[in-house]
Design a protein around this motif. Structure first.
Motif, PDB file in Angstrom:
ATOM      1  N   MET A   1       0.856  -1.181   0.000  1.00  0.00           N
ATOM      2  CA  MET A   1       0.000   0.000   0.000  1.00  0.00           C
ATOM      3  C   MET A   1       0.894   1.233   0.000  1.00  0.00           C
ATOM      4  SD  MET A   1      -2.915   1.059   2.785  1.00  0.00           S
ATOM      5  CE  MET A   1      -4.249   0.083   2.178  1.00  0.00           C
ATOM      6  N   THR A   2       0.650   2.136  -0.897  1.00  0.00           N
ATOM      7  CA  THR A   2       1.448   3.349  -0.964  1.00  0.00           C
ATOM      8  C   THR A   2       0.955   4.347   0.072  1.00  0.00           C
ATOM      9  OG1 THR A   2       0.027   4.422  -2.575  1.00  0.00           O
ATOM     10  CG2 THR A   2       1.787   3.004  -3.446  1.00  0.00           C
ATOM     11  N   THR A   3       1.767   5.353   0.312  1.00  0.00           N
ATOM     12  CA  THR A   3       1.402   6.386   1.269  1.00  0.00           C
ATOM     13  C   THR A   3       0.116   7.081   0.861  1.00  0.00           C
ATOM     14  OG1 THR A   3       3.742   6.719   1.740  1.00  0.00           O
ATOM     15  CG2 THR A   3       2.246   8.460   2.439  1.00  0.00           C
ATOM     16  N   GLN A   4      -0.105   7.244  -0.421  1.00  0.00           N
ATOM     17  CA  GLN A   4      -1.298   7.930  -0.909  1.00  0.00           C
ATOM     18  C   GLN A   4      -2.577   7.151  -0.615  1.00  0.00           C
ATOM     19  OE1 GLN A   4      -0.346   8.349  -5.026  1.00  0.00           O
ATOM     20  NE2 GLN A   4       0.793  10.252  -4.747  1.00  0.00           N
ATOM     21  N   ASN A   5      -2.507   5.834  -0.538  1.00  0.00           N
ATOM     22  CA  ASN A   5      -3.703   5.015  -0.333  1.00  0.00           C
ATOM     23  C   ASN A   5      -4.015   4.763   1.141  1.00  0.00           C
ATOM     24  OD1 ASN A   5      -3.979   4.826  -3.075  1.00  0.00           O
ATOM     25  ND2 ASN A   5      -2.911   2.877  -3.227  1.00  0.00           N
ATOM     26  N   ARG A   6      -3.114   5.069   2.035  1.00  0.00           N
ATOM     27  CA  ARG A   6      -3.348   4.832   3.457  1.00  0.00           C
ATOM     28  C   ARG A   6      -4.287   5.887   4.019  1.00  0.00           C
ATOM     29  NH1 ARG A   6       2.786   4.047   5.168  1.00  0.00           N
ATOM     30  NH2 ARG A   6       3.148   2.132   4.042  1.00  0.00           N
ATOM     31  N   PRO A   7      -5.232   5.451   4.863  1.00  0.00           N
ATOM     32  CA  PRO A   7      -6.084   6.451   5.508  1.00  0.00           C
ATOM     33  C   PRO A   7      -5.257   7.319   6.449  1.00  0.00           C
ATOM     34  CG  PRO A   7      -6.654   4.216   6.230  1.00  0.00           C
ATOM     35  CD  PRO A   7      -5.551   4.106   5.236  1.00  0.00           C
ATOM     36  N   GLN A   8      -5.588   8.577   6.475  1.00  0.00           N
ATOM     37  CA  GLN A   8      -4.861   9.495   7.345  1.00  0.00           C
ATOM     38  C   GLN A   8      -5.207   9.195   8.797  1.00  0.00           C
ATOM     39  OE1 GLN A   8      -5.519  13.618   6.532  1.00  0.00           O
ATOM     40  NE2 GLN A   8      -4.215  14.300   8.177  1.00  0.00           N
ATOM     41  N   ARG A   9      -4.223   9.178   9.656  1.00  0.00           N
ATOM     42  CA  ARG A   9      -4.412   8.920  11.075  1.00  0.00           C
ATOM     43  C   ARG A   9      -3.833  10.090  11.856  1.00  0.00           C
ATOM     44  NH1 ARG A   9      -7.349   4.186  11.911  1.00  0.00           N
ATOM     45  NH2 ARG A   9      -6.334   3.962  13.905  1.00  0.00           N
ATOM     46  N   ILE A  10      -4.480  10.406  12.961  1.00  0.00           N
ATOM     47  CA  ILE A  10      -3.999  11.447  13.862  1.00  0.00           C
ATOM     48  C   ILE A  10      -3.837  10.823  15.229  1.00  0.00           C
ATOM     49  CG2 ILE A  10      -4.538  13.646  14.968  1.00  0.00           C
ATOM     50  CD1 ILE A  10      -6.214  14.299  12.435  1.00  0.00           C
ATOM     51  N   GLN A  11      -2.680  11.001  15.805  1.00  0.00           N
ATOM     52  CA  GLN A  11      -2.411  10.432  17.124  1.00  0.00           C
ATOM     53  C   GLN A  11      -2.684  11.487  18.183  1.00  0.00           C
ATOM     54  OE1 GLN A  11       1.540   8.872  17.569  1.00  0.00           O
ATOM     55  NE2 GLN A  11       1.155   8.132  19.625  1.00  0.00           N
ATOM     56  N   ILE A  12      -3.354  11.069  19.266  1.00  0.00           N
ATOM     57  CA  ILE A  12      -3.607  11.982  20.374  1.00  0.00           C
ATOM     58  C   ILE A  12      -3.077  11.363  21.664  1.00  0.00           C
ATOM     59  CG2 ILE A  12      -5.626  13.029  19.292  1.00  0.00           C
ATOM     60  CD1 ILE A  12      -7.376  11.361  21.165  1.00  0.00           C
ATOM     61  N   ASN A  13      -2.733  12.213  22.598  1.00  0.00           N
ATOM     62  CA  ASN A  13      -2.308  11.767  23.928  1.00  0.00           C
ATOM     63  C   ASN A  13      -3.369  12.185  24.927  1.00  0.00           C
ATOM     64  OD1 ASN A  13       0.275  10.776  23.130  1.00  0.00           O
ATOM     65  ND2 ASN A  13       0.960  12.888  22.934  1.00  0.00           N
ATOM     66  N   LEU A  14      -3.700  11.295  25.854  1.00  0.00           N
ATOM     67  CA  LEU A  14      -4.720  11.575  26.850  1.00  0.00           C
ATOM     68  C   LEU A  14      -4.146  11.404  28.247  1.00  0.00           C
ATOM     69  CD1 LEU A  14      -7.601   9.428  25.305  1.00  0.00           C
ATOM     70  CD2 LEU A  14      -7.338  11.901  25.152  1.00  0.00           C
ATOM     71  N   ASP A  15      -4.534  12.292  29.150  1.00  0.00           N
ATOM     72  CA  ASP A  15      -4.232  12.127  30.565  1.00  0.00           C
ATOM     73  C   ASP A  15      -5.477  11.553  31.218  1.00  0.00           C
ATOM     74  OD1 ASP A  15      -1.629  13.187  30.518  1.00  0.00           O
ATOM     75  OD2 ASP A  15      -2.404  15.230  30.624  1.00  0.00           O
ATOM     76  N   LEU A  16      -5.382  10.317  31.692  1.00  0.00           N
ATOM     77  CA  LEU A  16      -6.531   9.626  32.264  1.00  0.00           C
ATOM     78  C   LEU A  16      -6.304   9.361  33.742  1.00  0.00           C
ATOM     79  CD1 LEU A  16      -6.933   6.890  29.502  1.00  0.00           C
ATOM     80  CD2 LEU A  16      -8.105   9.084  29.630  1.00  0.00           C
ATOM     81  N   SER A  17      -7.397   9.369  34.479  1.00  0.00           N
ATOM     82  CA  SER A  17      -7.300   8.950  35.873  1.00  0.00           C
ATOM     83  C   SER A  17      -7.046   7.442  35.897  1.00  0.00           C
ATOM     84  CB  SER A  17      -8.600   9.265  36.617  1.00  0.00           C
ATOM     85  OG  SER A  17      -9.640   8.437  36.143  1.00  0.00           O
TER      86      SER A  17
END
Length: 75
Positions: free
Chosen positions: A1-17
């Protein structure tokens, strides 16, 4: 799979209890999934609830005979 065909992902960081982290881990085990699946299902359920509320509808939990057990409020 090429970079163009990959779904875009966004990484988030969470502070959880610690309690919320434990709840998420328990849900992961109960659904035999992973953290991402827990969050996706939770967001999908919240989306359904919010859309229903905007239409003046309510969310209830019933038993197998359709007897009202709980009404979900405050969402």
């Amino acid at each position: 799979m090429t970079t163009q065909n990959r779904p875009q992902r966004i990484q988030i960081n969470l502070d959880l209890s610690p309690e919320l982290y434990e709840t998420i881990n328990n849900l992961v085990q109960q659904i035999n999934g992973d953290n991402t699946e827990v969050f996706l299902k939770a967001i999908a359920l919240l989306e359904v609830v919010v859309e229903a509320k905007l239409k003046g509808k309510h969310l209830w939990i019933t038993d197998d005979k359709q007897n009202l057990e709980t009404e979900i409020i405050g969402i």
